[in-house]
Design a protein around this motif. Structure first.
Motif, PDB file in Angstrom:
ATOM      1  N   GLU A  87      -2.940   3.718  16.939  1.00 37.99           N
ATOM      2  CA  GLU A  87      -2.061   3.940  16.134  1.00 37.99           C
ATOM      3  C   GLU A  87      -0.914   2.540  16.373  1.00 37.99           C
ATOM      4  OE1 GLU A  87      -0.633   7.715  16.413  1.00 37.99           O
ATOM      5  OE2 GLU A  87      -1.253   8.199  14.722  1.00 37.99           O
ATOM      6  N   HIS A 113       6.414   7.895   8.770  1.00 37.81           N
ATOM      7  CA  HIS A 113       5.583   7.875   9.413  1.00 37.81           C
ATOM      8  C   HIS A 113       5.232   7.873  11.661  1.00 37.81           C
ATOM      9  CE1 HIS A 113       2.010   5.498   9.540  1.00 37.81           C
ATOM     10  NE2 HIS A 113       1.138   4.994   8.744  1.00 37.81           N
ATOM     11  N   ASN A 140       1.003  -1.098   0.006  1.00 33.99           N
ATOM     12  CA  ASN A 140      -0.120   0.508  -0.329  1.00 33.99           C
ATOM     13  C   ASN A 140       0.445   1.131   0.117  1.00 33.99           C
ATOM     14  OD1 ASN A 140      -3.244  -0.926   0.506  1.00 33.99           O
ATOM     15  ND2 ASN A 140      -1.293  -2.402   2.668  1.00 33.99           N
ATOM     16  N   TYR A 141       0.145   2.394  -0.235  1.00 33.59           N
ATOM     17  CA  TYR A 141       1.360   3.728  -0.675  1.00 33.59           C
ATOM     18  C   TYR A 141       1.715   3.681   1.203  1.00 33.59           C
ATOM     19  CZ  TYR A 141       2.049   8.876  -0.303  1.00 33.59           C
ATOM     20  OH  TYR A 141       2.854   9.807  -0.538  1.00 33.59           O
ATOM     21  N   ARG A 142       1.001   3.259   2.170  1.00 37.72           N
ATOM     22  CA  ARG A 142       1.136   3.161   3.610  1.00 37.72           C
ATOM     23  C   ARG A 142       2.771   3.517   3.800  1.00 37.72           C
ATOM     24  NH1 ARG A 142       1.250   0.457   8.565  1.00 37.72           N
ATOM     25  NH2 ARG A 142       2.134   1.666   9.834  1.00 37.72           N
ATOM     26  N   ASP A 143       3.485   1.631   2.901  1.00 38.27           N
ATOM     27  CA  ASP A 143       4.393   1.139   3.092  1.00 38.27           C
ATOM     28  C   ASP A 143       5.124   2.452   2.477  1.00 38.27           C
ATOM     29  OD1 ASP A 143       3.879  -1.938   4.122  1.00 38.27           O
ATOM     30  OD2 ASP A 143       2.118  -1.558   2.344  1.00 38.27           O
ATOM     31  N   GLY A 181      -6.710   8.723   1.532  1.00 34.60           N
ATOM     32  CA  GLY A 181      -4.935   9.472   1.348  1.00 34.60           C
ATOM     33  C   GLY A 181      -4.951  10.521   0.848  1.00 34.60           C
ATOM     34  N   CYS A 189      -5.822  -4.433   4.367  1.00 35.61           N
ATOM     35  CA  CYS A 189      -6.179  -2.906   4.634  1.00 35.61           C
ATOM     36  C   CYS A 189      -6.478  -1.873   3.095  1.00 35.61           C
ATOM     37  CB  CYS A 189      -4.235  -2.318   4.573  1.00 35.61           C
ATOM     38  SG  CYS A 189      -4.750  -0.228   4.601  1.00 35.61           S
ATOM     39  N   ARG A 248      -1.076  -1.752  14.856  1.00 36.19           N
ATOM     40  CA  ARG A 248      -1.073  -1.521  13.200  1.00 36.19           C
ATOM     41  C   ARG A 248      -0.226  -2.636  13.168  1.00 36.19           C
ATOM     42  NH1 ARG A 248      -0.776   4.943  11.763  1.00 36.19           N
ATOM     43  NH2 ARG A 248       0.803   4.452  12.771  1.00 36.19           N
ATOM     44  N   VAL A 252       5.096   5.083   2.578  1.00 31.94           N
ATOM     45  CA  VAL A 252       5.471   6.370   3.344  1.00 31.94           C
ATOM     46  C   VAL A 252       6.235   5.162   4.832  1.00 31.94           C
ATOM     47  CG1 VAL A 252       4.316   7.946   5.613  1.00 31.94           C
ATOM     48  CG2 VAL A 252       3.439   7.377   2.990  1.00 31.94           C
ATOM     49  N   SER A 297     -10.070   4.747   8.213  1.00 34.44           N
ATOM     50  CA  SER A 297      -8.115   3.961   8.516  1.00 34.44           C
ATOM     51  C   SER A 297      -8.948   2.491   8.431  1.00 34.44           C
ATOM     52  CB  SER A 297      -7.663   5.439   9.961  1.00 34.44           C
ATOM     53  OG  SER A 297      -6.406   3.958  10.222  1.00 34.44           O
TER      54      SER A 297
END
Length: 342
Positions: A103, A51, A40-43, A259, A143, A106, A45, A284
């Motif tokens: 948080e 992060h 995912n884009y989060r990865d 996003g 996710c 996760r 970050v 989220s």
């Protein structure tokens, strides 16, 4: 056990393949032999060390993956050897409102993620995946899939006949497209080029807006809805698209904030939000209960996530590079995990 870890810091140069002892499950745990993972884009970050202070190396990355049960603790019920399951993104959110310490639970930061040949999880955090999905397809669910489901379920479920605007063609966007159509909604999708636009049309979008050819896409959305605007926007862009999203949605409509790929700090023309009674609702991912509800919908409508590219475990860092330069549509996955026999 084989795994990839950000060991001495973040950045691809610090993503190192390592070997270790096979983890052992406790009384209420399950040992999984991992089959596939998804990015995912989060990865990205996390990889860029952006992060926050809570996410620190050493860290096994990635939150989305699927595995096969190979051992269960003595107190585990409901799972058996050979079951194919996903761990939930939030390891401590079973259902209802999110916990105050959301948080900390996760996967893929701050908790170790799924880019490992074997992982141990509490049985209470696992969800069986639909049989009709391949390993790579199932790996996208924790996710990306649950985020799309939550975006169409909150603050109220999308209804048949409503118009949903979806920004982009990544994994969340395309899962949302399939789920929206299954719900009887009309789907408008924005994308960044003609080849992507054609692919999204093939996937069932009612209207596709190529942003490279139509700069004022908010006006195009309003024209397509008879000047009224869409009922819901799945806002996957962030700072550079949020303003246009407020213009594309109808009076009393909802913008679901998901996003921030175009930036973190957005300016809003507040009179437009206030006088038109717009709802800004953030999503989220979601809970284990949301994951299970989504799976029922996937099974009922035989929905399959869209896979853009599959990269072997041996060259896992290449998946991060592929996501950074992504020109396709759908999810980038990692497969061929050590020991996986499926």
């Amino acid at each position: 056990m084989e795994y990839w870890s950000f060991s001495n810091g973040f950045g691809l140069d610090n993503l190192i393949r390592k070997s270790g002892k096979l983890p052992r499950p406790g009384p209420r745990d399950v040992l999984l032999e991992m089959q596939a993972a998804s990015l995912n884009y989060r990865d990205l970050v996390v990889m860029r060390a952006q992060h926050g202070k809570m996410v620190q190396p050493p860290l096994i990355p990635l939150s989305d993956g699927v595995g096969v049960v190979i051992e269960t603790g003595k107190d585990v019920t409901g799972f058996k050897i050979g079951d194919r399951v996903c761990p939930t993104f939030y390891q401590h959110w079973q259902g209802g409102p999110p916990p105050a310490d959301l948080e900390v639970g996760r996967l893929g930061g701050p908790l170790d993620g799924v880019l490992a040949s074997h992982c141990v999880y509490p049985a209470s955090t696992l969800v069986r995946v639909p049989d009709h999905l391949s390993d790579e397809e199932a790996a996208t669910l924790p996710c990306a899939g649950v985020t799309a489901w939550s975006a169409l379920s909150e603050p109220a479920p999308v209804r048949p006949g409503e118009t949903v605007l979806i920004l982009g063609t990544g994994g969340v966007a395309l899962m949302a497209l399939s789920l929206a159509k299954a719900s009887g909604a009309r789907a408008i999708v924005t994308t960044s080029g003609p080849s992507k636009a054609e692919k999204v049309r093939e996937l069932g979008a009612d209207i596709v807006i190529d942003r490279s050819a139509e700069e004022n896409w908010a006006q195009t959305v309003r024209k397509a809805t008879g000047g009224i605007g869409c009922d819901r926007v799945l806002e996957l862009g962030g700072a550079q698209t949020l303003g246009a999203s407020t213009k594309a949605v109808r009076t009393g409509g909802t913008i679901v904030l998901i996003g921030n790929v175009t930036g973190n700090n957005a300016e809003l023309f507040l009179p437009l939000v206030l006088t038109r009674r717009l709802t800004l609702h953030s999503v989220s991912c979601g809970s284990r209960a949301a994951f299970e509800a989504m799976n029922r919908a996937l099974e009922q409508h035989c929905i399959r996530p869209v896979i853009s590219e599959i990269i072997p475990f041996e060259t896992a860092p290449a998946a991060f590079t592929a996501l950074e330069t992504h020109k396709g549509v759908g999810n980038i996955c990692i497969s061929s995990f050590p020991g996986s026999g499926r």
